[in-house]
Write a protein that holds these residues in place. Structure first.
Motif, PDB file in Angstrom:
ATOM      1  N   ARG A  12      12.080   8.252 -41.562  1.00 53.07           N
ATOM      2  CA  ARG A  12      11.882   8.518 -40.144  1.00 53.07           C
ATOM      3  C   ARG A  12      12.284   9.955 -39.807  1.00 53.07           C
ATOM      4  O   ARG A  12      11.609  10.638 -39.020  1.00 53.07           O
ATOM      5  CB  ARG A  12      12.712   7.531 -39.322  1.00 53.07           C
ATOM      6  N   GLN A  15       9.548  12.248 -40.920  1.00 53.57           N
ATOM      7  CA  GLN A  15       8.396  12.162 -40.022  1.00 53.57           C
ATOM      8  C   GLN A  15       8.625  13.006 -38.774  1.00 53.57           C
ATOM      9  O   GLN A  15       7.695  13.615 -38.244  1.00 53.57           O
ATOM     10  CB  GLN A  15       8.143  10.706 -39.625  1.00 53.57           C
ATOM     11  N   ARG A  16       9.865  13.040 -38.302  1.00 55.41           N
ATOM     12  CA  ARG A  16      10.164  13.791 -37.083  1.00 55.41           C
ATOM     13  C   ARG A  16      10.268  15.286 -37.352  1.00 55.41           C
ATOM     14  O   ARG A  16       9.984  16.097 -36.468  1.00 55.41           O
ATOM     15  CB  ARG A  16      11.466  13.268 -36.469  1.00 55.41           C
ATOM     16  N   SER A 245      -1.634  11.535 -39.156  1.00 55.43           N
ATOM     17  CA  SER A 245      -0.490  10.633 -39.323  1.00 55.43           C
ATOM     18  C   SER A 245       0.679  11.054 -38.441  1.00 55.43           C
ATOM     19  O   SER A 245       1.390  10.205 -37.886  1.00 55.43           O
ATOM     20  CB  SER A 245      -0.059  10.586 -40.791  1.00 55.43           C
ATOM     21  N   ASP A 246       0.902  12.369 -38.276  1.00 56.77           N
ATOM     22  CA  ASP A 246       1.984  12.839 -37.406  1.00 56.77           C
ATOM     23  C   ASP A 246       1.719  12.451 -35.955  1.00 56.77           C
ATOM     24  O   ASP A 246       2.647  12.073 -35.221  1.00 56.77           O
ATOM     25  CB  ASP A 246       2.130  14.357 -37.504  1.00 56.77           C
ATOM     26  N   ILE A 248      -0.072   9.890 -34.855  1.00 58.56           N
ATOM     27  CA  ILE A 248       0.107   8.444 -34.715  1.00 58.56           C
ATOM     28  C   ILE A 248       1.594   8.081 -34.724  1.00 58.56           C
ATOM     29  O   ILE A 248       2.059   7.280 -33.909  1.00 58.56           O
ATOM     30  CB  ILE A 248      -0.650   7.704 -35.829  1.00 58.56           C
ATOM     31  N   ASN A 249       2.351   8.691 -35.629  1.00 58.08           N
ATOM     32  CA  ASN A 249       3.772   8.374 -35.739  1.00 58.08           C
ATOM     33  C   ASN A 249       4.571   8.817 -34.516  1.00 58.08           C
ATOM     34  O   ASN A 249       5.685   8.343 -34.292  1.00 58.08           O
ATOM     35  CB  ASN A 249       4.359   9.023 -36.990  1.00 58.08           C
ATOM     36  N   ASN A 252       4.942   6.133 -30.395  1.00 58.62           N
ATOM     37  CA  ASN A 252       6.028   5.265 -29.923  1.00 58.62           C
ATOM     38  C   ASN A 252       7.158   6.075 -29.305  1.00 58.62           C
ATOM     39  O   ASN A 252       7.730   5.692 -28.273  1.00 58.62           O
ATOM     40  CB  ASN A 252       6.570   4.417 -31.068  1.00 58.62           C
ATOM     41  N   ASP A 253       7.498   7.212 -29.926  1.00 54.94           N
ATOM     42  CA  ASP A 253       8.595   8.035 -29.413  1.00 54.94           C
ATOM     43  C   ASP A 253       8.268   8.614 -28.041  1.00 54.94           C
ATOM     44  O   ASP A 253       9.137   8.706 -27.165  1.00 54.94           O
ATOM     45  CB  ASP A 253       8.914   9.159 -30.389  1.00 54.94           C
ATOM     46  N   GLN A 284      -4.468   1.523 -39.033  1.00 55.57           N
ATOM     47  CA  GLN A 284      -3.249   2.324 -39.127  1.00 55.57           C
ATOM     48  C   GLN A 284      -2.532   2.353 -37.779  1.00 55.57           C
ATOM     49  O   GLN A 284      -1.301   2.231 -37.709  1.00 55.57           O
ATOM     50  CB  GLN A 284      -3.579   3.748 -39.584  1.00 55.57           C
ATOM     51  N   THR A 288       1.222   0.652 -36.693  1.00 55.42           N
ATOM     52  CA  THR A 288       2.276   1.599 -36.329  1.00 55.42           C
ATOM     53  C   THR A 288       2.795   1.401 -34.914  1.00 55.42           C
ATOM     54  O   THR A 288       3.998   1.550 -34.662  1.00 55.42           O
ATOM     55  CB  THR A 288       1.752   3.050 -36.472  1.00 55.42           C
ATOM     56  N   SER A 290       4.229   0.226 -31.404  1.00 53.82           N
ATOM     57  CA  SER A 290       5.165  -0.778 -30.918  1.00 53.82           C
ATOM     58  C   SER A 290       4.479  -1.665 -29.875  1.00 53.82           C
ATOM     59  O   SER A 290       3.411  -1.318 -29.337  1.00 53.82           O
ATOM     60  CB  SER A 290       6.374  -0.091 -30.287  1.00 53.82           C
TER      61      SER A 290
END
Length: 374
Positions: A12, A15-16, A245-246, A248-249, A252-253, A284, A288, A290
């Motif tokens: 995690r 990813q950040r 991917s960044d 999408i990840n 949620n944040d 995907q 991912t 939430s």
């Protein structure tokens, strides 16, 4: 026999961290073109202090820079100019233009141009052969105009597809606000403004993850639309943007930080196997997101519109992308309201493609409402 090691999934923290590393690589300002009055404003002084080693070049107007606009030779330095050149201007005309798709109004620009280099971007064909970021340093005037304009609208009495409650202002029509926010606080100031305007919210689409925005406390009054497409194609035509991917990840944040987060599937490009790639993308996303992100999720779907002049420019710096974007056998001419010669997928074909896309999205992500598709 030596076995191939299995790639370790990113943590995690990794990813950040990755998006910020990408953002730092986008900009290395070495030249600042500026209007004569730019440094009379506090924002201009702030930017100058951050880039004190940059060469300063005074110009009469941010639109009148012969070394950049109209210089066909600059196509060879397309991405270098985006990375190393910044323009500071003073916004003169202010107008909130009515809209009916992503927003109710398009706000006056706080910036235009971009450090990224998406090969389908329409802004490039407006500004000529170079398209670095221009920042408007008189942000207080823009903020004052927006607050007065929103007050004149009164309450939004009838819901529409833009938003059921608030008047929505597009603040990033001519730039990517996530990148702009890495240069100065114009974007932060606008998000802060809409936090206190009772009847309105801001919105912008982005292809860049800037985690600085997580600290802006939008309180539900800013809608970010993360632009997505299949990753393999993004590597070809979404040049210098954050990896899919960044993006999408990050969703949620950003939801947890108080943003409304929608998706912007744009441009949707047709090619052999396109639906298979979108199936992978939707799955995907589904894996991912939430529950909270899914409950508020909506999207817009925009199929590719290209332009003959932009095609000619792209052939000078990134012809590989044109193999995807320029398909005369599948496209027809459409003249824009400003007289530009655009091309889009032929009428019968496009209708079928839009229908197929929406059917697949509903099958894979039934909770994601389509606000509009064309």
């Amino acid at each position: 026999m030596t076995s191939t090691p299995i790639a370790r999934p990113a943590t995690r923290d990794e990813q950040r961290l990755a998006p910020q590393i990408h953002l730092e690589r986008l900009l290395n300002i070495q030249e600042i073109y500026h209007e004569p009055d730019a440094f009379q404003y506090a924002r201009g002084q702030e930017i100058l202090s951050q880039h004190s080693n940059a060469s300063l070049i005074e110009v009469p107007s941010h639109w009148n820079i012969p070394d950049l606009h109209g210089n066909e030779g600059s196509v060879d330095d397309w991405t270098r100019i985006k990375r190393t050149v910044l323009v500071l201007g003073v916004k003169k005309s202010l107008q909130a233009r009515p809209n009916s798709r992503s927003s109710d109004f398009v706000a006056p620009s706080h910036a235009n141009g971009c450090a990224m280099a998406c090969s389908y971007c329409y802004v490039a064909r407006r500004k000529g052969f170079a398209n670095p970021i221009t920042v408007f340093v008189n942000i207080e005037r823009v903020l004052g105009y927006l607050e007065r304009h929103a007050k004149r609208q009164g309450d939004k009495l009838e819901p529409n597809q833009v938003d059921p409650q608030y008047w929505v202002y597009e603040i990033g029509e001519n730039s990517d606000c996530s990148v702009d926010a890495a240069i100065c606080d114009n974007v932060k100031d606008i998000i802060t403004l809409f936090r206190r305007i009772p009847n309105s919210k801001a919105t912008f689409a982005t292809k860049c993850v800037n985690r600085q925005l997580l600290s802006y406390d939008p309180q539900g009054k800013t809608r970010i639309r993360f632009s997505l497409m299949p990753a393999a194609k993004a590597q070809i035509i979404d040049v210098r943007t954050s990896p899919i991917s960044d993006r999408i990840n990050a969703i949620n944040d950003f939801v947890e930080a108080g943003y409304e987060v929608h998706l912007n599937f744009a441009p949707v490009v047709y090619y052999e196997g396109w639906l298979d790639d979108y199936t992978d993308l939707f799955r995907q996303l589904d894996d991912t997101l939430s529950d909270r992100a899914k409950q508020q999720l909506q999207c817009e779907v925009i199929f590719l519109t290209h332009n003959d002049r932009l095609h000619d420019v792209n052939m000078g710096w990134h012809p590989k992308g044109e193999d995807l974007l320029w398909q005369p056998d599948l496209q027809e001419t459409k003249f824009s309201q400003t007289g530009g010669k655009n091309v889009r997928y032929k009428r019968g074909l496009k209708g079928s493609l839009v229908e197929q896309f929406q059917e697949l999205l509903h099958q894979e992500m039934p909770y994601c409402t389509v606000r509009y598709a064309f």
